[in-house]
Scaffold this motif. Sequence first.
Motif, PDB file in Angstrom:
ATOM      1  N   UNK B  12      47.339   6.758  21.325  1.00 31.13           N
ATOM      2  CA  UNK B  12      46.382   7.804  20.955  1.00 31.13           C
ATOM      3  C   UNK B  12      45.205   7.722  21.919  1.00 31.13           C
ATOM      4  N   UNK B  13      44.082   8.303  21.515  1.00 28.37           N
ATOM      5  CA  UNK B  13      42.946   8.349  22.434  1.00 28.37           C
ATOM      6  C   UNK B  13      42.473   6.948  22.836  1.00 28.37           C
ATOM      7  N   UNK B  47      49.019   8.906  34.118  1.00 32.25           N
ATOM      8  CA  UNK B  47      47.987   9.295  33.158  1.00 32.25           C
ATOM      9  C   UNK B  47      46.803   9.851  33.935  1.00 32.25           C
ATOM     10  N   UNK B  48      46.245  10.954  33.445  1.00 27.44           N
ATOM     11  CA  UNK B  48      45.008  11.449  34.062  1.00 27.44           C
ATOM     12  C   UNK B  48      43.835  10.948  33.238  1.00 27.44           C
ATOM     13  N   UNK B  49      42.958  10.207  33.921  1.00 28.29           N
ATOM     14  CA  UNK B  49      41.794   9.663  33.234  1.00 28.29           C
ATOM     15  C   UNK B  49      40.570  10.475  33.645  1.00 28.29           C
ATOM     16  N   UNK B  50      39.861  11.000  32.635  1.00 25.67           N
ATOM     17  CA  UNK B  50      38.661  11.780  32.922  1.00 25.67           C
ATOM     18  C   UNK B  50      37.451  10.937  32.513  1.00 25.67           C
ATOM     19  N   UNK B  56      38.037  13.127  37.648  1.00 26.55           N
ATOM     20  CA  UNK B  56      39.418  12.828  37.280  1.00 26.55           C
ATOM     21  C   UNK B  56      39.963  11.705  38.126  1.00 26.55           C
ATOM     22  N   UNK B  57      40.830  10.910  37.552  1.00 24.00           N
ATOM     23  CA  UNK B  57      41.461   9.849  38.320  1.00 24.00           C
ATOM     24  C   UNK B  57      42.904   9.683  37.836  1.00 24.00           C
ATOM     25  N   UNK B 136      49.370  14.290  25.939  1.00 23.70           N
ATOM     26  CA  UNK B 136      50.110  13.023  25.953  1.00 23.70           C
ATOM     27  C   UNK B 136      49.832  12.219  27.221  1.00 23.70           C
ATOM     28  N   UNK B 137      49.357  12.896  28.287  1.00 20.44           N
ATOM     29  CA  UNK B 137      49.203  12.219  29.584  1.00 20.44           C
ATOM     30  C   UNK B 137      47.790  12.391  30.145  1.00 20.44           C
ATOM     31  N   UNK B 138      46.832  12.623  29.230  1.00 21.68           N
ATOM     32  CA  UNK B 138      45.487  12.880  29.709  1.00 21.68           C
ATOM     33  C   UNK B 138      44.476  12.429  28.659  1.00 21.68           C
TER      34      UNK B 138
END
Lengths: 308, 308
Positions: B12-13, B47-50, B56-57, B136-138
């Motif tokens: 989850x988050x 995974x996109x990490x904001x 974004x990374x 699911x991927x961000x």
Amino acid sequence: MEKPRVAVIGSGSIGLLLYAYLKLANWPALLVTNRPEQADHLNKEGLTFVAKSGEHQPISVTATPLSSFYAEEAEVGFITVKSFAVKALLPQLQRKKWDGLVFFQNGMTHLEILRQIPARAICCGIVEIGAKRESDVRVQHTGDGTIWIGDMVGDSKNFDPMWACLHNVGLKAQKVTNWRDKMERKLIANAAINPLTGLFRVKNGALIENQLFSLLLKELVKEACVTLGREREVDEHLAYTRAICDKTANNLSSMYMDLTHHRRTEIESITGYLIKEAAKKGIEIPNTSFVYHAVMGMDEEGRKVRMG
Amino acid sequence: MEKPRVAVIGSGSIGLLLYAYLKLANWPALLVTNRPEQADHLNKEGLTFVAKSGEHQPISVTATPLSSFYAEEAEVGFITVKSFAVKALLPQLQRKKWDGLVFFQNGMTHLEILRQIPARAICCGIVEIGAKRESDVRVQHTGDGTIWIGDMVGDSKNFDPMWACLHNVGLKAQKVTNWRDKMERKLIANAAINPLTGLFRVKNGALIENQLFSLLLKELVKEACVTLGREREVDEHLAYTRAICDKTANNLSSMYMDLTHHRRTEIESITGYLIKEAAKKGIEIPNTSFVYHAVMGMDEEGRKVRMG
């Protein structure tokens, strides 16, 4: 004796239903709407009345908006506006002495101000039947039951022929002496069903099918009974309330609808009445108090939405 | 000494956020998802990490579904599943003796079962930061704040370098000795904010902007304090709770989201914990009791919807 003319003030489901039955009984009646557009619409198109059987019937309508209504146009008034709107009607109702007025509101807070209106007889109409306004010009009589008529001020026996006429055309209207009893019985049920269905956004049936909601329903009925000095009758009122949920299992309560559409609810005249009574008597009613503040708060949110 | 491998169980988050920070810190980590599709998706797309800055990374991911996860693949476990899902993990967690486990659940009911798991150290992670799973991927790190780490069983000082590494890449993670205090503080706020926003379908901010909701917020905080023997600290906890509402005014609480999407809520581990504690001590907490039954009932309705 000539038939007294009836002004039906308010054109929600009950107003439209009563008007339809008056016309079916050939009784002289005027429909008073809040919105001028609805009066126009009704005058042009008439009202479609859908009987319990599903049969449709066209009803010709004489409608006028409240802003151009003269009390002199009728001897009897059926007041079917929401309880919180009664106060705003006072100036118009006080313009003359009525032969009779019948108030059809939910809740009991409006009772306080009725004595300020000059009338030979003031009655309450306790509606235990189903009516649904399908549009501004269409109403359905959805459920069996009776409209109970109680004399609150004076004596309304002059109008017994009117009730008999309505009865003849299919609207069960019946005089009752213990009107406060009947009114409280309905109040107790409304104070339990309305806020819970509104808060949980569920149909009436869920309050008996869902064990957890059912538990809260019971608490609210119990607290209402205690507040009204009817603690010995809890089981009876719970059974009555549950029977309504069962009979109207697929219906959405008025409070559900009002909250969904960001309209003002009748929480003040139903639950608010219990809150005031409990305060007077120093009784704690925590569940009732919770739903009161909850629905009042949601009303407030709805007002914000309406105001944009 | 080699870096202990971390298995982040739950995606989850909070799970996604922790995993992202571990990878940013170059820490060996495996992500364990419930749904196999999500693991596939993450392995393929990453995974996109904001970040809080909006930057974004991309993060490369090694993910595995829970059904094919072996406890032997890691020395440390970060358990980020919902509190009601912890019990179902027990068999897998009991397969070996962990160097360390960190539990990131809301509420406090899961504490009872933690001692059944063999581990040199068991910690709680009390999350006081904002994270949002956008897909699911961000995942986005939305709000400032700290993750507090408390030693519940054993001593976790071996992992201090790990927390330091996470801290270096921007995740404020800090050891705390009074973990129960911090946990209760969060419980009190959650027990007030979550059920009310869920019931009223409002953003967190409405609980302080709307006078009537605000009143109920206060009642719930008060009852939670009394239940936990903190009646002298009501003002402090109310201020903390109101500050959260203010800081997250535009957020929708997890319980709001869960109810809206007919997912099971965490009511049992948050409010349910208070209900049990109050029952043990013979304390009446009517408002807490109302929201407990209300949300439990709505959970039940949600279950019916899910079952079709």
